[in-house]
Each structure stands twice: as C-alpha cells, then as structure tokens.
Design a protein around this motif. Structure first.
Motif, PDB file in Angstrom:
ATOM      1  N   UNK A  95     -22.629  -0.949  16.836  1.00 46.35           N
ATOM      2  CA  UNK A  95     -21.855  -1.133  18.210  1.00 46.35           C
ATOM      3  C   UNK A  95     -22.759  -1.267  19.003  1.00 46.35           C
ATOM      4  N   UNK A  96     -23.841  -1.203  19.220  1.00 46.74           N
ATOM      5  CA  UNK A  96     -24.547  -1.627  20.221  1.00 46.74           C
ATOM      6  C   UNK A  96     -24.391  -3.046  20.812  1.00 46.74           C
ATOM      7  N   UNK A  97     -23.877  -2.869  22.178  1.00 51.37           N
ATOM      8  CA  UNK A  97     -23.670  -4.077  23.128  1.00 51.37           C
ATOM      9  C   UNK A  97     -24.046  -4.591  24.097  1.00 51.37           C
ATOM     10  N   UNK A  98     -24.752  -5.635  23.896  1.00 48.93           N
ATOM     11  CA  UNK A  98     -26.121  -5.918  25.432  1.00 48.93           C
ATOM     12  C   UNK A  98     -24.955  -6.880  26.174  1.00 48.93           C
ATOM     13  N   UNK A 122     -13.394   2.637  23.175  1.00 53.92           N
ATOM     14  CA  UNK A 122     -13.951   2.808  24.390  1.00 53.92           C
ATOM     15  C   UNK A 122     -14.962   2.766  24.419  1.00 53.92           C
ATOM     16  N   UNK A 123     -16.261   2.351  25.338  1.00 52.68           N
ATOM     17  CA  UNK A 123     -17.463   2.399  25.369  1.00 52.68           C
ATOM     18  C   UNK A 123     -18.112   3.581  26.046  1.00 52.68           C
ATOM     19  N   UNK A 124     -19.406   3.089  25.927  1.00 53.15           N
ATOM     20  CA  UNK A 124     -20.433   4.377  26.951  1.00 53.15           C
ATOM     21  C   UNK A 124     -21.477   3.876  27.449  1.00 53.15           C
ATOM     22  N   UNK A 125     -22.272   3.905  28.684  1.00 58.39           N
ATOM     23  CA  UNK A 125     -23.280   3.751  29.277  1.00 58.39           C
ATOM     24  C   UNK A 125     -24.413   3.851  28.232  1.00 58.39           C
ATOM     25  N   UNK A 126     -25.705   3.562  28.005  1.00 53.81           N
ATOM     26  CA  UNK A 126     -26.496   4.454  27.292  1.00 53.81           C
ATOM     27  C   UNK A 126     -27.213   4.219  27.635  1.00 53.81           C
ATOM     28  N   UNK A 127     -27.649   2.981  29.303  1.00 50.29           N
ATOM     29  CA  UNK A 127     -29.053   3.059  30.104  1.00 50.29           C
ATOM     30  C   UNK A 127     -28.421   1.771  30.796  1.00 50.29           C
ATOM     31  N   UNK A 128     -29.510   1.374  32.106  1.00 50.87           N
ATOM     32  CA  UNK A 128     -29.349   0.421  32.416  1.00 50.87           C
ATOM     33  C   UNK A 128     -30.598  -0.103  33.534  1.00 50.87           C
ATOM     34  N   UNK A 135     -28.104  -3.973  30.479  1.00 55.55           N
ATOM     35  CA  UNK A 135     -27.806  -3.103  30.235  1.00 55.55           C
ATOM     36  C   UNK A 135     -26.603  -2.828  28.473  1.00 55.55           C
ATOM     37  N   UNK A 136     -27.353  -1.903  28.596  1.00 62.95           N
ATOM     38  CA  UNK A 136     -26.514  -1.004  27.016  1.00 62.95           C
ATOM     39  C   UNK A 136     -25.520  -0.432  27.042  1.00 62.95           C
TER      40      UNK A 136
END
Length: 372
Positions: A95-98, A122-128, A135-136
């Motif tokens: 489920x990693x999304x660029x 639902x999604x959460x931000x890992x970093x940007x 963003x990932x």
C-alpha cells in the motif's frame, strides 16, 4: 505556514483539484518509518537523456493503454474548509503510494481508491519533500496490491510517445488516459506555491504535450510498454509553474521520485525531506509592506486559526513574526521552512513586533497539523 492566497483556480496543466483555501503553519516530526528495502516493479540503472533541440519523429509503438497501480486520491482539508483531488502510483503491494506533495498538502484526511481492486482506503503521510513536490503515503490496511512498473533508467528522448493517466477533474472512477509526445527533457521550471508565496526551482523534468489536467498530479507518465517513466506534476490551483509558449505538462522522473522515497524509508531528513507527523502553529500570514509600499521583512499575521497554539499564546493579527528561536524570519516562506524543522510538542520562541515596532518574544508549544 502559508501566506493568505487570493483564491484557487484550476491550472492549465495537470495538478490537484482544489476548492477554496485557508492557511496553516506547519512543521514535521520524526516518527517510526519503513525499513529501507527494494521496491517491486522497479527497473533501475541508466540516465535520462539531455534535452534534444532538433525535431524528431515520434519514437516507439502506439501509446500504452495500461493503467497499472493507479490510485484516485481525495483529501479533506478541515483547517481550510476545502477538499482536493489528485492521483497516486502504487509502488509496493503493502500500500505504499507515490504522489505529489501538493496533492496531500493541508490534508486533514486522505482517502485513496485503488483502481485495480476498487477498494477505498484511508491513508497516512509517511514523508514528503515540499521543495521537490514529492510525497509518500500508505493506504491503511492494504495488502496484495498490484504495483506499477517504474523505470528509473529508461532512455527518455524528445519525440517519445507517452501516456498520462490520472484522476482528471477529480471525478474519480476510471482514470482518464491522454496521449502525446515528449517535447523536451531535463527541463527546469519555477513552481510557485500561491498559499505562501514561496517558489521552488524544479529541475530534471520531462516535458510533454499530453493534455494533462487538474487532478492528474501524482499520476503516472507511461512509455509505450506501460512502464512509469515519470510522475505528472504541473500547474494547479494554488501551485503554478512559470513557462513560456504553449501550455505544457511536466513530470518528475521516476528516478528522482524513487530516490526521495528511499530517503524517506531510511529516515533521512536532509535536503528538505520531512518524515512523519507535521506540527501546527496556527497563523495566517502574508508579506508585510513598508511605508513606501514596498515589500517588508517578516511574516505579518493577518488571521489566526481558532483554538491553535498561536491564539493560545497571545499572538494577534497585526503582529509581524521576525524570528523563530535564533533564526531570522524574512518572509512567510522562511517561517514555513523554520517551523518544518520542528515537530508536535516542541516549544519554540516566536519573535514578533507589534504595529508600533516594539519587539517581543513568546514561547509557543506546537500542536499537530496537516502536512505542508
């Protein structure tokens, strides 16, 4: 921290679709991150070709009709009273999304619909990386997704036939597919974030005449074999790009995007990469003006978000923030950059002046807010 925009309108090239606007100050915290590991479906090696100045016939076979690993992204921006839509690319079955940073900027809630299985997560931000517009995010609870095939070493040249896929217009459902050719490579353009007036110089971009639209940002740019050679990013509401001549679409190369993904996975916060949660100050600011009508230094508070740390600390509209801790604030963009070094729960000294020019220092404990 964003400077108050006058409004958000659709851009001429691909971007996230945004309605209305408000402003929020933010910073970022380090939290647990993914362990660095190879990503499936990534073909590595090689370099992207330099710009070609001579006309060429379109290369390759017919345009690709493949739409693998595409995610329609929708966000709620509670502090701004708005919503936004964009696109993402699945790069890992877990489920990693660029996507583009400006797609998830200001989001208080993110949902992503995977086109292959039609499920919404639902999604959460890992970093940007704000400066690179990358963003990932992770789709919560996703497993066994079909990742796109990313080519980080393809020989991209002017005249190549390409296909852009995305959530055009934020309509959702089956992504829109448009075709065109590469009109230039290794392009440099200036991107302006209208929410805080800051500018970033994006380089190494693929330029295409494919009719990319608002909502396509973060989606894949495919070669004729269906491999992702770039991630679409271009003018959008609140995020515009200075360009000459006819409107063009632009894409960040897959190689550049995946380099930032790996940096986020390693927990490396250098080069403006921010990982984990984002902190909130809660001021709406703009560039101050001098008595002669010129641009002044600092970040003038034009409004406060109710209930946020800035209001609780006693900051008021009309004050001008001129420093954070030991660092000088010379513009709203600088204030954003300084706050992004911090995380929720940090206490910072906000240096400010009142309308009469008197100088004050106020401790403010940052709360948690949306990504920048």
């Amino acid at each position: 921290m964003h400077e108050s925009p006058s409004g958000r309108g659709a851009g001429t090239a691909g971007g996230c679709l945004v309605v209305a606007a408000l402003v929020v100050a933010a910073a970022v915290a380090l939290v647990s991150v993914l362990l660095g590991r190879p990503l499936p479906g990534v073909q590595e090696g090689g370099t992207v070709a330099a710009p070609q100045n001579t006309a060429e016939e379109p290369r390759g076979r017919k345009p690709s009709g493949r739409k693998p690993g595409v995610v329609n992204i929708f966000t709620e921006q509670g502090l701004r009273g708005s919503g936004a839509a964009g696109t993402g690319i699945v790069i890992d079955p877990s489920g990693l999304v660029l996507t583009n940073n400006h797609v998830i900027q200001g989001a208080t809630e993110i949902r992503g619909t995977n086109i292959d299985n039609r499920r919404t997560y639902r999604a959460r931000v890992l970093g940007y990386q704000k400066s690179g517009d990358i963003a990932l995010i992770r789709l919560t609870g996703a497993a066994g997704l079909k990742p796109a095939v990313l080519d980080t070493g393809g020989d991209v040249r002017r005249g190549d036939v390409v296909t852009a896929v995305g959530n055009a217009g934020g309509k959702g459902g089956t992504p829109e597919v448009v075709t065109g050719t590469v009109t230039a490579t290794d392009r440099q353009i200036t991107a302006t974030d209208q929410s805080d007036g800051s500018t970033e110089r994006l380089s190494g971009l693929i330029e295409t005449n494919a009719p990319i639209k608002p909502g396509d940002s973060g989606g894949p740019l495919l070669d004729t074999r269906g491999r992702v050679i770039g991630m679409n990013t271009a003018a959008s509401a609140g995020y515009s790009m200075k360009q000459e001549g006819s409107p063009r679409g632009y894409a960040i190369t897959a190689r550049r995007a995946l380099a930032i993904v790996r940096q986020i996975q390693r927990g490396d916060t250098s080069d403006g990469v921010h990982i984990g949660r984002t902190a909130l100050l809660g001021v709406q600011v703009r560039t101050p003006t001098t008595r002669s009508g010129g641009r002044g230094d600092g970040a003038l508070i034009s409004d406060l978000i109710p209930g946020t740390p800035a209001e609780q600390a006693g900051l008021r509209p009309g004050a001008t923030i001129v420093g954070v801790d030991e660092d000088t604030v010379d513009s709203p963009g600088t204030l954003t950059d300084l706050l992004l070094r911090h995380h929720p729960g940090d206490t910072v000294q906000v240096i400010w002046t009142d309308r009469a020019g008197s100088r004050f220092s106020t401790p403010v404990t940052l709360a948690e807010g949306p990504p920048q």
